[in-house]
Motif scaffolding. Structure first.
Motif, PDB file in Angstrom:
ATOM      1  N   UNK A 195       0.814  -1.222   0.000  1.00 13.06           N
ATOM      2  CA  UNK A 195       0.000   0.000   0.000  1.00 13.06           C
ATOM      3  C   UNK A 195       0.847   1.273   0.000  1.00 13.06           C
ATOM      4  N   UNK A 196       0.302   2.305  -0.600  1.00 10.23           N
ATOM      5  CA  UNK A 196       0.974   3.601  -0.618  1.00 10.23           C
ATOM      6  C   UNK A 196       1.147   4.172   0.789  1.00 10.23           C
ATOM      7  N   UNK A 197       0.326   3.723   1.743  1.00  7.36           N
ATOM      8  CA  UNK A 197       0.380   4.262   3.107  1.00  7.36           C
ATOM      9  C   UNK A 197       1.665   3.900   3.827  1.00  7.36           C
TER      10      UNK A 197
ATOM     11  N   UNK B 194       4.536  -5.194  -6.196  1.00  5.82           N
ATOM     12  CA  UNK B 194       4.826  -3.858  -6.732  1.00  5.82           C
ATOM     13  C   UNK B 194       5.363  -2.953  -5.639  1.00  5.82           C
ATOM     14  N   UNK B 195       6.234  -2.042  -6.048  1.00  5.36           N
ATOM     15  CA  UNK B 195       6.802  -1.051  -5.142  1.00  5.36           C
ATOM     16  C   UNK B 195       5.966   0.226  -5.252  1.00  5.36           C
ATOM     17  N   UNK B 196       5.402   0.707  -4.153  1.00  2.00           N
ATOM     18  CA  UNK B 196       4.544   1.899  -4.236  1.00  2.00           C
ATOM     19  C   UNK B 196       5.354   3.153  -4.555  1.00  2.00           C
ATOM     20  N   UNK B 197       4.787   4.030  -5.349  1.00  4.81           N
ATOM     21  CA  UNK B 197       5.476   5.262  -5.723  1.00  4.81           C
ATOM     22  C   UNK B 197       5.727   6.161  -4.519  1.00  4.81           C
ATOM     23  N   UNK B 198       4.895   6.016  -3.474  1.00  2.00           N
ATOM     24  CA  UNK B 198       5.042   6.855  -2.281  1.00  2.00           C
ATOM     25  C   UNK B 198       6.349   6.582  -1.542  1.00  2.00           C
ATOM     26  N   UNK B 199       7.014   5.468  -1.872  1.00  3.68           N
ATOM     27  CA  UNK B 199       8.269   5.150  -1.200  1.00  3.68           C
ATOM     28  C   UNK B 199       9.304   6.240  -1.438  1.00  3.68           C
ATOM     29  N   UNK B 200       9.159   6.977  -2.527  1.00 11.51           N
ATOM     30  CA  UNK B 200      10.080   8.073  -2.834  1.00 11.51           C
ATOM     31  C   UNK B 200      10.051   9.149  -1.752  1.00 11.51           C
ATOM     32  N   UNK B 201       8.950   9.214  -0.975  1.00 10.91           N
ATOM     33  CA  UNK B 201       8.855  10.198   0.095  1.00 10.91           C
ATOM     34  C   UNK B 201       9.810   9.885   1.238  1.00 10.91           C
ATOM     35  N   UNK B 202      10.342   8.666   1.255  1.00  7.80           N
ATOM     36  CA  UNK B 202      11.276   8.265   2.313  1.00  7.80           C
ATOM     37  C   UNK B 202      12.726   8.353   1.841  1.00  7.80           C
ATOM     38  N   UNK B 203      12.972   9.138   0.801  1.00  2.76           N
ATOM     39  CA  UNK B 203      14.299   9.174   0.182  1.00  2.76           C
ATOM     40  C   UNK B 203      15.394   9.615   1.141  1.00  2.76           C
TER      41      UNK B 203
ATOM     42  N   UNK C 127      11.889   3.319 -11.578  1.00  2.48           N
ATOM     43  CA  UNK C 127      12.740   4.508 -11.625  1.00  2.48           C
ATOM     44  C   UNK C 127      12.864   5.187 -10.268  1.00  2.48           C
ATOM     45  N   UNK C 128      11.860   4.989  -9.406  1.00  3.22           N
ATOM     46  CA  UNK C 128      11.906   5.659  -8.103  1.00  3.22           C
ATOM     47  C   UNK C 128      13.074   5.181  -7.251  1.00  3.22           C
ATOM     48  N   UNK C 129      13.627   3.992  -7.562  1.00  6.92           N
ATOM     49  CA  UNK C 129      14.747   3.463  -6.784  1.00  6.92           C
ATOM     50  C   UNK C 129      15.897   4.464  -6.788  1.00  6.92           C
ATOM     51  N   UNK C 130      16.146   5.093  -7.925  1.00  6.96           N
ATOM     52  CA  UNK C 130      17.280   6.018  -8.034  1.00  6.96           C
ATOM     53  C   UNK C 130      17.058   7.303  -7.243  1.00  6.96           C
ATOM     54  N   UNK C 131      15.837   7.514  -6.728  1.00  3.17           N
ATOM     55  CA  UNK C 131      15.569   8.703  -5.934  1.00  3.17           C
ATOM     56  C   UNK C 131      15.790   8.464  -4.441  1.00  3.17           C
ATOM     57  N   UNK C 132      16.021   7.210  -4.044  1.00  2.00           N
ATOM     58  CA  UNK C 132      16.207   6.887  -2.618  1.00  2.00           C
ATOM     59  C   UNK C 132      17.664   7.144  -2.257  1.00  2.00           C
ATOM     60  N   UNK C 133      18.000   8.408  -2.099  1.00  2.17           N
ATOM     61  CA  UNK C 133      19.393   8.835  -1.994  1.00  2.17           C
ATOM     62  C   UNK C 133      20.094   8.341  -0.738  1.00  2.17           C
ATOM     63  N   UNK C 134      19.367   7.915   0.276  1.00  2.00           N
ATOM     64  CA  UNK C 134      19.996   7.460   1.515  1.00  2.00           C
ATOM     65  C   UNK C 134      20.322   5.972   1.497  1.00  2.00           C
ATOM     66  N   UNK C 135      19.937   5.269   0.419  1.00  2.00           N
ATOM     67  CA  UNK C 135      20.137   3.815   0.387  1.00  2.00           C
ATOM     68  C   UNK C 135      21.609   3.449   0.466  1.00  2.00           C
ATOM     69  N   UNK C 136      21.930   2.566   1.388  1.00  2.00           N
ATOM     70  CA  UNK C 136      23.265   1.957   1.429  1.00  2.00           C
ATOM     71  C   UNK C 136      23.175   0.465   1.133  1.00  2.00           C
ATOM     72  N   UNK C 137      21.973  -0.105   1.230  1.00  2.00           N
ATOM     73  CA  UNK C 137      21.757  -1.542   0.997  1.00  2.00           C
ATOM     74  C   UNK C 137      20.539  -1.693   0.097  1.00  2.00           C
ATOM     75  N   UNK C 138      20.730  -2.353  -1.059  1.00  2.00           N
ATOM     76  CA  UNK C 138      19.619  -2.573  -1.985  1.00  2.00           C
ATOM     77  C   UNK C 138      19.678  -4.001  -2.504  1.00  2.00           C
TER      78      UNK C 138
END
Length: 497
Positions: A105-107, A125-134, A163-174
């Motif tokens: 869910x987007x929530x 599916x990966x919710x688009x809202x995950x980008x808010x946690x970048x 494409x939103x994966x590249x916006x998660x700028x704090x990721x150290x583990x993927x």
């Protein structure tokens, strides 16, 4: 242990007085409290608890009896909420969701302090809202739990990497391993400058490894195994000087192993097996002083790797099997630290691994390999002396038992033929003469190399591809490979033969 001896707990408690039992248990609890202090109960922050409750209602579960709808009942103690951990302020920082089916869910973005998200199996599916946690999300693990889960009907992520994966700028583990992801690895992944671990194994990814990956300077682990990646290994990969583990095996990568790999001084594990790589093992690879495991098996590599291998001080696992390597049998710096050594199915030659009087693995000077960890079968091993780039001949008889695990040799005729037609001809083009050039052609599946002449204008190639002959009537024509088969064309580009 000294006090109880061999008395079982059942026997001890069956004969003990209640007061003594209570005293004993109190002592045990006190000891455990000292060794394993219990973290004080911490309630979940109200906003995060409300976010969890909404998430609980929106999620679908494969087993409702083992779901958050059963375990997420109270926010009083974050330590006992299944799949959840909190920081000192009660904010939810880690969430593990297993046994969930359908889209996430987007929530999920309402958990604004979330730093680690672990999702598996049926989440599709990966919710688009995950980008808010970048700015907070540092670990994202989204993979099918085990290779056998697909056989159980588990579904997984499919289509291109979002494409939103590249916006998660704090990721150290993927980790997006063991899904059905397809298409190319997006170059934008280089924007993840904090990335230390990336795992895209066991997908359907295709296309080239983006050269921009060399901008992920902090990478320690790179796993791209078992995809459909093609093209060259980018030279820019040599810029990732913190890289320790690199797995590019089981793809269709081609071309040379880039010399830039030798600049990876921290590299411990390099696996390039089961590709279509050609050319030599870079001699500069010996500068990787920390390299513990080297696996380049099942490629189309050639040349002599002996000098390179013999200069690797930390090498313990070596697999050069199923290539076209030649030259002397590779020796190692420290034979006693070798755990696995496989040079089978090549064209290495003598002096052989054994002698008439000493049935030992001479390049290693070591016996006692575990079963399946030592093989030099299907090579051109011979007795007597031989020099680099020469065609050796057998100088002594071989009897049963002399060869120790290397008794399945290539025939002497096959070895000498390979040496004459490939090693010598590749170096000097002696068979093709002045009318052509010796080239390597990749044929078959998986692609394997073969050598043949590419003839100049005014010449035609023989049926076996090993010589060029001038033909007056074809003067001015060019003969070669066109659209997958060999033919000759004149200046009007009409096929002549």
């Amino acid at each position: 242990k000294m006090a109880l001896g061999n008395i079982s707990p059942r026997a001890m408690f069956s004969h003990a007085q209640p007061a003594k039992v209570v005293s004993f248990l109190v002592g045990v609890v006190a000891i455990l409290a000292t060794l394993c202090p219990v973290t004080a109960a911490r309630s979940v922050a109200l906003a995060d608890w409300q976010a969890l409750l909404r998430l609980r209602e929106e999620l679908n579960f494969t087993n409702p009896q083992r779901s958050p709808k059963v375990y997420w009942r109270s926010r009083d103690n974050c330590n006992v909420i299944f799949g959840v951990s909190c920081d000192d302020q009660g904010r939810v920082v880690t969430l593990s969701l297993w046994g969930v089916t359908g889209p996430l869910p987007e929530s999920i973005a309402n958990l604004t302090a979330l730093t680690s998200l672990w999702v598996g199996n049926n989440v599709t599916s990966i919710p688009s809202s995950l980008a808010q946690l970048s700015s907070t999300l540092s670990a994202l693990d989204w993979q099918v739990a085990a290779a056998g889960d697909a056989a159980l009907g588990w579904k997984s992520l499919s289509g291109p990497i979002p494409s939103l994966i590249s916006s998660l700028s704090a990721l150290s583990y993927l980790s997006l391993a063991s899904n059905d992801l397809s298409g190319a690895i997006p170059p934008q992944i280089s924007a993840l400058q904090a990335l230390q671990y990336i795992d895209l194994r066991n997908n359907l990814l295709s296309g080239a490894i983006p050269p921009q990956i060399g901008n992920n300077y902090n990478l320690n682990w790179l796993y791209l195994s078992n995809n459909r990646l093609s093209g060259f290994i980018p030279a820019s990969i040599g810029r990732i000087d913190r890289l320790r583990y690199m797995f590019l095996d089981s793809n269709v990568l081609s071309g040379l192993i880039p010399e830039s790999v030798s600049t990876l001084s921290a590299l411990v594990y390099l696996d390039l097996s089961f590709n279509a790589l050609t050319g030599p093992l870079p001699s500069s690879l010996s500068s990787c002083g920390s390299l513990y495991t080297l696996d380049v098996s099942s490629n189309a590599l050639s040349g002599s790797p002996s000098t390179t291998v013999s200069a690797m001080p930390s090498l313990s696992y070596l697999n050069l099997s199923n290539n076209f390597f030649t030259g002397l049998v590779p020796r190692v710096v420290d034979s006693q630290q070798m755990v696995s050594y496989d040079i089978s199915s090549n064209y290495f030659y003598g002096p052989g691994l054994v002698s008439d009087t000493t049935p030992l693995a001479l390049p290693l000077c070591k016996t006692g390999f575990e079963p399946g960890t030592f093989s030099a079968a299907a090579n051109c091993l011979v007795y007597g002396s031989a020099t680099e780039n020469s065609c050796p001949t057998r100088t002594g008889p071989m009897s049963t038992g002399d060869l120790l695990q290397v008794d399945a040799q290539r025939s002497e005729a096959a070895c000498l033929s390979f040496c004459r037609t490939n090693i010598t001809r590749t170096a000097a083009n002696s068979q093709c003469g002045s009318l052509g050039t010796c080239v390597m052609e990749m044929t078959g599946s998986p692609p394997r190399p073969s050598y043949a002449c590419e003839c100049a204008k005014g010449a035609i190639r023989s049926a076996d591809g090993q010589s060029c002959t001038a033909i007056a009537s074809f003067s001015g024509a060019k003969c070669g490979w066109f659209l997958g088969y060999y033919k000759c064309e004149n200046h009007d580009e009409k096929q002549l033969a």
